[in-house]
Design a protein around this motif. Sequence first.
Motif, PDB file in Angstrom:
ATOM      1  N   ASP A 161       0.874  -1.175   0.000  1.00 44.63           N
ATOM      2  CA  ASP A 161       0.000   0.000   0.000  1.00 44.63           C
ATOM      3  C   ASP A 161       0.911   1.226   0.000  1.00 44.63           C
ATOM      4  O   ASP A 161       1.676   1.430   0.947  1.00 44.63           O
ATOM      5  CB  ASP A 161      -0.890  -0.027   1.247  1.00 44.63           C
ATOM      6  CG  ASP A 161      -1.694   1.244   1.427  1.00 44.63           C
ATOM      7  OD1 ASP A 161      -1.953   1.932   0.428  1.00 44.63           O
ATOM      8  OD2 ASP A 161      -2.063   1.554   2.576  1.00 44.63           O
ATOM      9  N   HIS A 199      -4.194   4.014   0.633  1.00 46.01           N
ATOM     10  CA  HIS A 199      -5.297   3.447  -0.157  1.00 46.01           C
ATOM     11  C   HIS A 199      -4.853   3.155  -1.590  1.00 46.01           C
ATOM     12  O   HIS A 199      -5.605   3.367  -2.544  1.00 46.01           O
ATOM     13  CB  HIS A 199      -6.510   4.396  -0.171  1.00 46.01           C
ATOM     14  CG  HIS A 199      -6.959   4.849   1.184  1.00 46.01           C
ATOM     15  ND1 HIS A 199      -7.363   3.973   2.159  1.00 46.01           N
ATOM     16  CD2 HIS A 199      -7.052   6.088   1.717  1.00 46.01           C
ATOM     17  CE1 HIS A 199      -7.696   4.659   3.250  1.00 46.01           C
ATOM     18  NE2 HIS A 199      -7.508   5.940   3.014  1.00 46.01           N
ATOM     19  N   ASP A 207      -5.749  -0.435   6.825  1.00 41.80           N
ATOM     20  CA  ASP A 207      -7.075   0.143   7.026  1.00 41.80           C
ATOM     21  C   ASP A 207      -6.876   1.453   7.786  1.00 41.80           C
ATOM     22  O   ASP A 207      -6.553   1.450   8.975  1.00 41.80           O
ATOM     23  CB  ASP A 207      -7.954  -0.819   7.835  1.00 41.80           C
ATOM     24  CG  ASP A 207      -9.363  -0.281   8.085  1.00 41.80           C
ATOM     25  OD1 ASP A 207      -9.605   0.917   7.809  1.00 41.80           O
ATOM     26  OD2 ASP A 207     -10.208  -1.047   8.576  1.00 41.80           O
TER      27      ASP A 207
END
Length: 362
Positions: free
Chosen positions: A232, A261, A307
Amino acid sequence: MKILVTGGAGFIGSAVVRHIITSTPDSVINVDKLTYAGNVESLAAVSKDPRYAFVKADICDKAAINAIFAEHQPDAVMHLAAESHVDRSITGPADFIETNIVGTYVLLEAARAYWQNLDAARKSAFRFHHISTDEVYGDLPHPDEVKGGAPLPLFTEKTSYAPSSPYSASKASSDHLVRAWLRTYGFPTIVTNCSNNYGPYHFPEKLIPLVILNALEGKPLPVYGKGDQIRDWLYVEDHARALYTVVTQGKVGETYNIGGHNEKQNLQVVETICDLLDELVPKDDSYHRQITYVKDRPGHDRRYAIDAEKISKELNWKPVETFESGIRKTVHWYLENSQWVKNVKSGAYQAWIKQNYSERQP
């Protein structure tokens, strides 16, 4: 505020320092040992600002660190100083144990002793912000391991630690120390764990700058294994904004995961860079032809993914850059800053450091 930033001449640290000096009213004391990856040239834009001070010191040097706290009287600490390259940790783990574990312990004790003697108001407002990595969590299931279209899991602040490399194990150890100092001594700590950073001023051994510079020099572009490892990607200036948000607004005792993200396979990242260079610096053959597959490194984690919902909801932070916009900015920066790259790669910069910066003596 007056913020003591350790490792502020490194890649992420220098972005944090530049952000604080250029975008906030706060001041910075930058403490950095100036190892191979520390570069004061990355701070040229802010080095003459009266709110910026630099001290060359090793976080493992207890007397020097105590003296820095006594002299500069910071209101907060942002601890970024660390050995961080996985490949180096595999071939030489001792430096990672010393800096990341012992250094964090020394800094915690110096900061705690200083904090205990503050007046009530300053003691209540003081924060020790420890900056860590998502690699402490180990790795996540890869898409080719998940059947039936099940949703892919993400790292949350509650994910159990399962580090794979000497680097990530040393960072996991330092995270545990920081949380233990909160629980045992009531010392006001906050921890953040981030995904892979990229952007300007990145040391050339890391994947993205290595690929950009190797491509321009006509060298092979090394890709581990099949290049299907997923990361990521977080633009470093977005990360700097997040870290400042946490140290000024985060709650004591909390952990915040910071991600971009932008899940990409390593091969996709390399191919994107090749596409951009084909556009910006075209040559007879495509840069794609320089891609070379090499033996995978030991214990290579297959997938990381953050997350970042908690920091978004509680502190109202979100990344500004997409991977597409951030990687274009990054490639442009390396094309426009060849002298910075030359100074780093030639070794001349380290000789200049020895002549111009002496280690802090308490």
